[in-house]
Design a protein around this motif. Structure first.
Motif, mmCIF file in Angstrom:
data_model
loop_
_atom_site.group_PDB
_atom_site.id
_atom_site.type_symbol
_atom_site.label_atom_id
_atom_site.label_comp_id
_atom_site.label_asym_id
_atom_site.label_seq_id
_atom_site.Cartn_x
_atom_site.Cartn_y
_atom_site.Cartn_z
ATOM 1 N N TYR A 182 0.868 -1.173 0.000
ATOM 2 C CA TYR A 182 0.000 0.000 0.000
ATOM 3 C C TYR A 182 0.914 1.235 0.000
ATOM 4 N N TYR B 76 -4.949 5.950 8.501
ATOM 5 C CA TYR B 76 -5.005 6.400 7.100
ATOM 6 C C TYR B 76 -6.304 7.128 6.768
ATOM 7 N N PHE C 178 -9.264 6.041 6.719
ATOM 8 C CA PHE C 178 -10.156 5.254 5.848
ATOM 9 C C PHE C 178 -11.584 5.360 6.346
ATOM 10 N N ASP D 281 -14.419 4.277 0.791
ATOM 11 C CA ASP D 281 -13.101 4.610 0.241
ATOM 12 C C ASP D 281 -12.547 3.426 -0.543
ATOM 13 N N ILE E 261 -9.165 1.408 -1.572
ATOM 14 C CA ILE E 261 -7.761 1.207 -1.199
ATOM 15 C C ILE E 261 -7.084 0.444 -2.334
#
Lengths: 385, 230
Positions: free
Chosen positions: A93, A144, A146, A150, A152
């Motif tokens: 990531y 993050y 999130f 969202d 990813i």
């Protein structure tokens, strides 16, 4: 009270030296705290493991996958209440520094076998129905930012390609020791994609996790599961979740051992720093100790004064170090994403650090006490330091 | 005058490895209650050693030292420490005050070993500092005082427990002439007005002349009052 006042005044007789000693101890305790926190984080999986769960993996190595077909066979074993399976997804990531654990899990069974990952009904339903959805831990979401909806993006390595997962929801850890830094993907979605791109790797799972029924004997259940697949191309090894986690940890054993050793070497360094200060102080005060003895102060009084001074300095350094440990650990956690685990200072770390500084305070006073006790009054009074 | 200190056939030999150094040999000395005795002698004559034996901070190799009826050579270290705290007041050449404590706190130190209340300690400390004329400087630290004033604080510390004997080892050795005069005047006052028994060691004849009795030591022997070896 007067003797306490004398201890305090003696401790700060050389302000710069005492300040540097306290700072030195503080920095060392801070380093000790960080190392112990990291070592503890390694063991968090072991601590979070459940006594009623077994893990079945390939008998040769954890890396080898197992056939999906084992699922129904394992379910039939007496004593097995529920079964789920998962794969290590891996990938990257953003870049390598943003590491957190990513697993492909069976959306139908995973959260039943792992009830400590608390997830809302809506998120669960979406995770089951949306193939490319995922569930993220609350700590990971916080780090993050999130939110549900969202996307990813993960660059795959074990499963090459660019993968996009939509956040279906956020799970909350039931216990403090429960991991809140993981991402769970829909295994069915992964499997469908693999069927198209790498058909030879389809219908393979990394490992199975069984929840055993109340009263079932874990050892017996493990044996029965492994017996099912004996002499097959993919023999299994079933063990408790704790043993499985410990085995996983063993791969990093050398690093953990090194960190353990270093953390205790730091205690030795603290002792040397303080002992040096105490020896200098005691030597400078040889004449004063002799005078105190001459006017009637006993050995017990001198022991109290020297020990009190040593403990005062070591405890001040220890307290400073403990306070500094928190921002250091937080800062380390924010840029390192260590193991994907949430780093937090454990109470055992604080207790160990506190015990260490008390031990160091006592040990560093031994030589000065011995010197003060053994110096004859007549010699001490003539001493020129 | 009844004898407060009785020293009988006292000898002291220092041993280091296999080397024996006799410092005192067969010393006999009596010091009466209320006496002011000065011991004189050249360096190495054994005067400080004799003083240390009387004060109970060293033990003789042979003989008896009876102070106030107690044979202090037979006391254990802890018993000796307790005995010193109530019977002996020390005055050293270099004052030996604790630099991080005020004059008041330095004088109070020996009283911390007693059962006196804070208020009682305060009364004793103020009385002692009044006697030495430093009551107004009780909150000064040693480094804020002159050498003579430091020595007067040390004397206050020595008398605050009202001991039987004051032991002074070269009390004027580090002072200028005027300060030395002041200290000796104070010590004479302690002897005459407060009836303190004082044993003082000095190599300065002028200082020694302020004492009531003068004895000489030479090579470990105590000379009689007429200067002939005993």
């Amino acid at each position: 009270m007067k003797v306490l006042k004398l201890i305090f005044k003696n401790s700060f007789r050389h302000k710069l030296r005492t300040f540097l000693t306290i700072l030195g101890i503080g920095v060392a305790v801070m380093a000790f705290g960080l190392l112990r926190t990291v070592v503890n984080a390694f063991g968090s999986g072991v601590r979070a493991s459940s006594a009623d769960r077994l893990v079945t993996r390939d008998a040769v190595t954890f890396i080898n996958p197992l056939p999906l077909s084992y699922f129904n066979q394992i379910k039939q074993v007496p004593g097995v209440k529920q079964v789920t399976y998962m794969n290590w997804f891996g990938g990257t990531y953003i870049d390598q520094s943003h590491f957190f654990a990513r697993y492909a899990v069976d959306p139908n069974t995973f959260f039943s076998v792992y009830p400590e990952y608390e997830i809302g009904k809506k998120a669960f339903a979406e995770f089951q129905s949306q193939p490319n959805s995922c569930i993220v831990g609350s700590a990971l979401a916080q780090r993050y930012n999130f939110k549900a909806g969202d996307v990813i993006t993960i660059n795959g390595d074990i499963y090459p390609g660019t993968w996009e997962f939509q956040v279906a929801g956020i799970y909350k850890p039931e216990f403090k020791s429960t991991d809140a830094m993981s991402m769970f993907l829909n295994w069915n979605y992964l499997n469908e994609e693999v069927k198209q791109t790498f058909p030879g790797r389809a219908d393979e799972v990394g490992w199975y996790v069984e929840q055993i029924a109340n009263g079932a004997n874990p050892g017996e259940v493990s044996k029965e599961i492994d017996a099912l697949f004996a002499n097959s191309p993919a023999e299994t090894k079933t063990e408790s979740e704790r043993q499985f986690q410990q085995g996983f940890l063993a791969s990093a054993g050398a690093i953990i051992s090194a960190m353990n050793y270093v953390s205790f070497v730091i205690v030795g360094i603290i002792m040397l720093v303080l002992a040096n200060t105490m020896i200098m102080s005691a030597r400078e005060r040889t004449r004063e100790y002799a005078v105190l003895k001459a006017i009637g102060f006993s050995g017990r009084h001198l022991v109290g004064m020297i020990l009190g001074e040593s403990l005062l300095v070591s405890l001040l350094g220890g307290i400073l170090g403990i306070f500094l440990t928190y921002p250091l650990v937080n800062s380390f956690a924010s840029f390192s994403n260590f193991l994907g685990a949430e780093l937090s200072v454990q109470s055992i770390t604080l207790i160990t650090a506190f015990t260490a500084v008390v031990f160091v305070g006592i040990a560093a006073a031994i030589f000065p006490i011995q010197r003060a006790m053994n110096t004859r009054i007549a010699d001490g009074i003539r001493f020129v330091g | 005058m009844a004898n407060l200190i009785e020293i009988k056939e006292v000898s002291k030999i220092y041993r280091r490895d296999s080397i024996e150094t006799p410092v005192l040999t067969g010393i006999n000395l009596s010091v009466g209650n209320g006496e002011f005795l000065a011991l004189m002698g050249p360096s190495g004559s054994g005067k400080t050693t004799l003083l240390n034996l009387i004060a109970g901070i060293d033990k003789p190799t042979g003989g008896e030292i009876i102070v106030g009826g107690t044979d202090i050579a037979r006391l254990s270290e802890s018993a000796l420490a307790k005995w010193r705290s109530s019977n002996i007041g020390f005055i050293f050449q270099f004052y030996n005050l604790i630099p991080v404590l005020t004059a008041y706190e330095n004088v109070e130190l020996p009283l911390l070993l007693t059962k006196l209340s804070k208020q009682e300690r305060k009364q004793h400390v103020e009385a002692a500092l009044n006697i030495v004329g430093l009551a107004e400087r009780m909150n000064y630290y040693p480094k804020q005082l002159s050498g003579g004033q430091e020595q007067r604080v040390a004397i206050a510390r020595a008398i605050v427990t009202d001991p039987l004997i004051l032991i002074a080892d070269e009390p004027t050795g580090d002072l200028d002439k005027n300060s030395a005069e002041e200290i000796m005047t104070l010590m004479q006052r302690l002897n005459s007005e407060f009836k303190k028994t004082i044993v003082l060691v000095t190599h300065d004849a002028h200082t020694a002349s302020r004492a009531k009795t003068l004895r000489h030591l030479e090579k470990g022997d105590l000379l009689p009052a007429d200067g002939q070896a005993a």
